[in-house]
Scaffold this motif. Structure first.
Motif, PDB file in Angstrom:
ATOM      1  N   UNK A 118       0.825  -1.206   0.000  1.00 44.63           N
ATOM      2  CA  UNK A 118       0.000   0.000   0.000  1.00 44.63           C
ATOM      3  C   UNK A 118       0.859   1.256   0.000  1.00 44.63           C
ATOM      4  N   UNK A 119       0.252   2.324  -0.484  1.00 48.89           N
ATOM      5  CA  UNK A 119       0.897   3.632  -0.531  1.00 48.89           C
ATOM      6  C   UNK A 119      -0.017   4.630   0.171  1.00 48.89           C
ATOM      7  N   UNK A 120       0.573   5.433   1.055  1.00 44.79           N
ATOM      8  CA  UNK A 120      -0.156   6.514   1.722  1.00 44.79           C
ATOM      9  C   UNK A 120       0.339   7.824   1.127  1.00 44.79           C
ATOM     10  N   UNK A 121      -0.594   8.653   0.655  1.00 43.94           N
ATOM     11  CA  UNK A 121      -0.239   9.898  -0.027  1.00 43.94           C
ATOM     12  C   UNK A 121      -1.201  11.010   0.382  1.00 43.94           C
ATOM     13  N   UNK A 122      -0.893  12.220  -0.052  1.00 45.84           N
ATOM     14  CA  UNK A 122      -1.791  13.358   0.154  1.00 45.84           C
ATOM     15  C   UNK A 122      -1.952  14.105  -1.158  1.00 45.84           C
ATOM     16  N   UNK A 123      -3.172  14.580  -1.409  1.00 41.69           N
ATOM     17  CA  UNK A 123      -3.407  15.368  -2.614  1.00 41.69           C
ATOM     18  C   UNK A 123      -3.128  16.837  -2.339  1.00 41.69           C
ATOM     19  N   UNK A 124      -3.401  17.697  -3.319  1.00 44.69           N
ATOM     20  CA  UNK A 124      -3.054  19.112  -3.189  1.00 44.69           C
ATOM     21  C   UNK A 124      -3.816  19.821  -2.077  1.00 44.69           C
ATOM     22  N   UNK A 125      -4.931  19.249  -1.623  1.00 43.57           N
ATOM     23  CA  UNK A 125      -5.710  19.853  -0.538  1.00 43.57           C
ATOM     24  C   UNK A 125      -5.254  19.357   0.832  1.00 43.57           C
ATOM     25  N   UNK A 126      -4.334  18.390   0.868  1.00 39.50           N
ATOM     26  CA  UNK A 126      -3.895  17.817   2.124  1.00 39.50           C
ATOM     27  C   UNK A 126      -4.670  16.583   2.551  1.00 39.50           C
ATOM     28  N   UNK A 127      -5.617  16.180   1.738  1.00 39.30           N
ATOM     29  CA  UNK A 127      -6.427  15.005   2.071  1.00 39.30           C
ATOM     30  C   UNK A 127      -5.587  13.736   1.938  1.00 39.30           C
ATOM     31  N   UNK A 128      -5.700  12.849   2.933  1.00 41.12           N
ATOM     32  CA  UNK A 128      -4.947  11.595   2.894  1.00 41.12           C
ATOM     33  C   UNK A 128      -5.594  10.617   1.926  1.00 41.12           C
ATOM     34  N   UNK A 129      -4.739   9.949   1.159  1.00 38.74           N
ATOM     35  CA  UNK A 129      -5.192   8.964   0.180  1.00 38.74           C
ATOM     36  C   UNK A 129      -4.456   7.656   0.425  1.00 38.74           C
ATOM     37  N   UNK A 130      -5.115   6.538   0.178  1.00 35.73           N
ATOM     38  CA  UNK A 130      -4.481   5.226   0.286  1.00 35.73           C
ATOM     39  C   UNK A 130      -4.741   4.438  -0.997  1.00 35.73           C
ATOM     40  N   UNK A 131      -3.673   3.824  -1.492  1.00 36.51           N
ATOM     41  CA  UNK A 131      -3.777   3.027  -2.707  1.00 36.51           C
ATOM     42  C   UNK A 131      -3.110   1.670  -2.442  1.00 36.51           C
ATOM     43  N   UNK A 132      -3.669   0.640  -3.025  1.00 33.20           N
ATOM     44  CA  UNK A 132      -3.083  -0.698  -2.907  1.00 33.20           C
ATOM     45  C   UNK A 132      -2.974  -1.307  -4.298  1.00 33.20           C
ATOM     46  N   UNK A 133      -1.971  -2.169  -4.477  1.00 37.06           N
ATOM     47  CA  UNK A 133      -1.766  -2.816  -5.773  1.00 37.06           C
ATOM     48  C   UNK A 133      -0.961  -4.095  -5.572  1.00 37.06           C
ATOM     49  N   UNK A 134      -0.904  -4.926  -6.596  1.00 35.94           N
ATOM     50  CA  UNK A 134      -0.110  -6.151  -6.501  1.00 35.94           C
ATOM     51  C   UNK A 134       1.381  -5.846  -6.484  1.00 35.94           C
ATOM     52  N   UNK A 135       1.791  -4.819  -7.253  1.00 35.42           N
ATOM     53  CA  UNK A 135       3.203  -4.461  -7.344  1.00 35.42           C
ATOM     54  C   UNK A 135       3.343  -2.942  -7.340  1.00 35.42           C
ATOM     55  N   UNK A 136       4.504  -2.483  -6.881  1.00 33.42           N
ATOM     56  CA  UNK A 136       4.827  -1.061  -6.879  1.00 33.42           C
ATOM     57  C   UNK A 136       6.125  -0.836  -7.653  1.00 33.42           C
ATOM     58  N   UNK A 137       6.176   0.253  -8.419  1.00 39.10           N
ATOM     59  CA  UNK A 137       7.405   0.659  -9.096  1.00 39.10           C
ATOM     60  C   UNK A 137       7.802   2.039  -8.588  1.00 39.10           C
ATOM     61  N   UNK A 138       8.989   2.127  -7.994  1.00 40.01           N
ATOM     62  CA  UNK A 138       9.494   3.400  -7.504  1.00 40.01           C
ATOM     63  C   UNK A 138      10.290   4.102  -8.586  1.00 40.01           C
ATOM     64  N   UNK A 139       9.677   5.102  -9.200  1.00 41.46           N
ATOM     65  CA  UNK A 139      10.317   5.891 -10.263  1.00 41.46           C
ATOM     66  C   UNK A 139      10.356   7.356  -9.833  1.00 41.46           C
ATOM     67  N   UNK A 140      10.440   7.593  -8.530  1.00 35.87           N
ATOM     68  CA  UNK A 140      10.297   8.932  -7.959  1.00 35.87           C
ATOM     69  C   UNK A 140      11.624   9.575  -7.601  1.00 35.87           C
ATOM     70  N   UNK A 141      12.710   9.121  -8.188  1.00 32.40           N
ATOM     71  CA  UNK A 141      13.983   9.808  -8.062  1.00 32.40           C
ATOM     72  C   UNK A 141      14.826   9.395  -6.872  1.00 32.40           C
ATOM     73  N   UNK A 142      16.028   9.971  -6.817  1.00 31.72           N
ATOM     74  CA  UNK A 142      17.014   9.591  -5.804  1.00 31.72           C
ATOM     75  C   UNK A 142      16.579   9.973  -4.397  1.00 31.72           C
ATOM     76  N   UNK A 143      15.739  10.989  -4.270  1.00 30.54           N
ATOM     77  CA  UNK A 143      15.287  11.435  -2.948  1.00 30.54           C
ATOM     78  C   UNK A 143      13.841  11.040  -2.683  1.00 30.54           C
ATOM     79  N   UNK A 144      13.302  10.157  -3.494  1.00 24.66           N
ATOM     80  CA  UNK A 144      11.914   9.759  -3.338  1.00 24.66           C
ATOM     81  C   UNK A 144      11.707   8.769  -2.205  1.00 24.66           C
TER      82      UNK A 144
END
Length: 385
Positions: free
Chosen positions: A134-160
């Motif tokens: 699962x991934x915990x994130x926030x949108x531009x309003x600050x609202x918390x979001x949760x996403x789940x998937x079978x696999x995750x790909x980290x393509x968010x850079x060296x400081x991600x």
């Protein structure tokens, strides 16, 4: 499938998966406008172009990109002009600004039915060793979001967030070198990449379009990008890029200034559970040899193949070999990048160390000028890997 990051790695991966019938969602912390206007590298290796064409992602670069086959090393003593289409395997680069490629990839992904959420900041990744990370994130309003998937790909850079979630051993080096990266509204001073090897510091000239040129100036790490006037910048570029008989630079307004610190990192693994790292998240590499975007595209295709096998055929064999397949390509690119760093920058160290490194640097330049064998090896590494 959840993909973190809408750079070349994440978008190539998302497009390949979408075309194969594997649904995905891309989460990107920046706005669409920021992503599509962020100027970055523009030199694509032949392998990268082939991957993009194979997957129907090359319409823009085929229409608007152009081939490039020359680089020049300039010193106060003279210049070395290498047309690498006539050296080694005879391959060439395709120049296509990365922001244009990213724009193409976004439009094609959305056309293929993909889901792309901009202004979404990932804060945490959980449960990567389960069958539903699962991934915990926030949108531009600050609202918390949760996403789940079978696999995750980290393509968010060296400081991600993705890199911090993979417990990898890191081999790293800070090269102690900083560049002032400049974008000038000015035509290139010729059709060649120019590397200025100068005692005052490295300078670089990288053609982008008929009206825009990328320049680099080695500078003190504490430099404020706005400290120098345009007149001072152009004077320093002329000084470091001069060589006997070389044409004058074409000046114009400086439209972008940023600092680039040259750092390199190699991770001992690029996967943990069901999380996989791609592109800058998988390795930090200096821009000295233009390998970053090309490594990202290669890694995206490699991971896509493993994911399609896993999701369609329940076969994770290729997926579990992802790190072992990707890391040799990364290591070769890092080695050549380091070779270029040593070639381009003034030697450092005490007096004896500087003298020794200077002799090595001059020997390498002589080899590039006089030895066809060295020229062939350089050309194949410069365009390949």
């Amino acid at each position: 499938m959840l993909i973190l990051g809408a750079g070349p790695a994440g978008l190539v991966l998302a497009n390949i998966l979408q075309a194969a019938g594997v649904e995905s969602m891309v989460l990107e912390r920046r706005s669409r406008e920021q992503v599509q206007h962020r100027a970055r590298a523009g030199f694509l290796a032949p392998d990268s172009v082939a991957i993009l064409r194979e997957h129907g992602l090359a319409a823009g670069l085929d229409a608007h990109g152009h081939t490039h086959d020359r680089c020049e090393f300039r010193t106060p003593a003279g210049s070395i002009d290498l047309r690498y289409s006539e050296l080694g395997s005879g391959r060439v680069h395709t120049v296509y600004p990365q922001q244009d490629l990213v724009t193409d990839l976004i439009e094609e992904y959305l056309r293929r039915g993909g889901t792309l959420r901009f202004d979404t900041t990932v804060e945490r990744i959980d449960d990567i060793h389960t069958d539903r990370p699962t991934v915990v994130a926030r949108d531009e309003t600050g609202r918390e979001l949760r996403f789940a998937a079978r696999y995750l790909a980290g393509c968010d850079g060296a400081r991600g967030v993705a890199r911090t979630a993979v417990p990898a051993r890191t081999a790293s080096r800070d090269h102690g070198i900083t560049w002032l990266a400049l974008l000038a509204q000015a035509p290139p001073a010729g059709d060649s990449v120019i590397y200025g090897v100068h005692d005052a510091g490295f300078a670089g000239h990288m053609p982008r379009t008929a009206e825009v040129t990328r320049y680099y100036l080695q500078c003190d790490p504490a430099t404020d990008p706005e400290h120098f006037s345009e007149q001072q910048i152009w004077a320093e570029l002329r000084r470091r890029l001069a060589a006997p008989g070389s044409p004058a630079l074409v000046t114009g307004p400086i439209i972008e200034r940023t600092l680039v610190r040259l750092r390199s990192q190699i991770l001992d693994t690029l996967q943990a559970g069901r999380l996989f790292l791609v592109g800058d998240a998988a390795t930090s590499i200096s821009p000295s040899a233009a390998k970053g975007a090309n490594l990202a595209i290669f890694g995206a295709q490699l991971l896509a193949g493993g994911l399609v096998d896993a999701m369609r055929n329940a076969d994770e064999t290729a997926l579990q070999q992802y790190s072992a397949e990707y890391r040799p390509r990364i290591e070769r690119a890092q080695e050549f990048s380091r070779w270029m760093i040593d070639l381009l920058h003034p030697p450092v160290g005490d007096e004896r160390e500087r003298a020794y490194r200077s002799e090595r640097q001059q020997a390498r330049l002589r080899d590039l000028a006089l030895s066809r064998a060295h020229q062939d090896v350089f050309a194949d590494n410069y365009v390949g890997i």
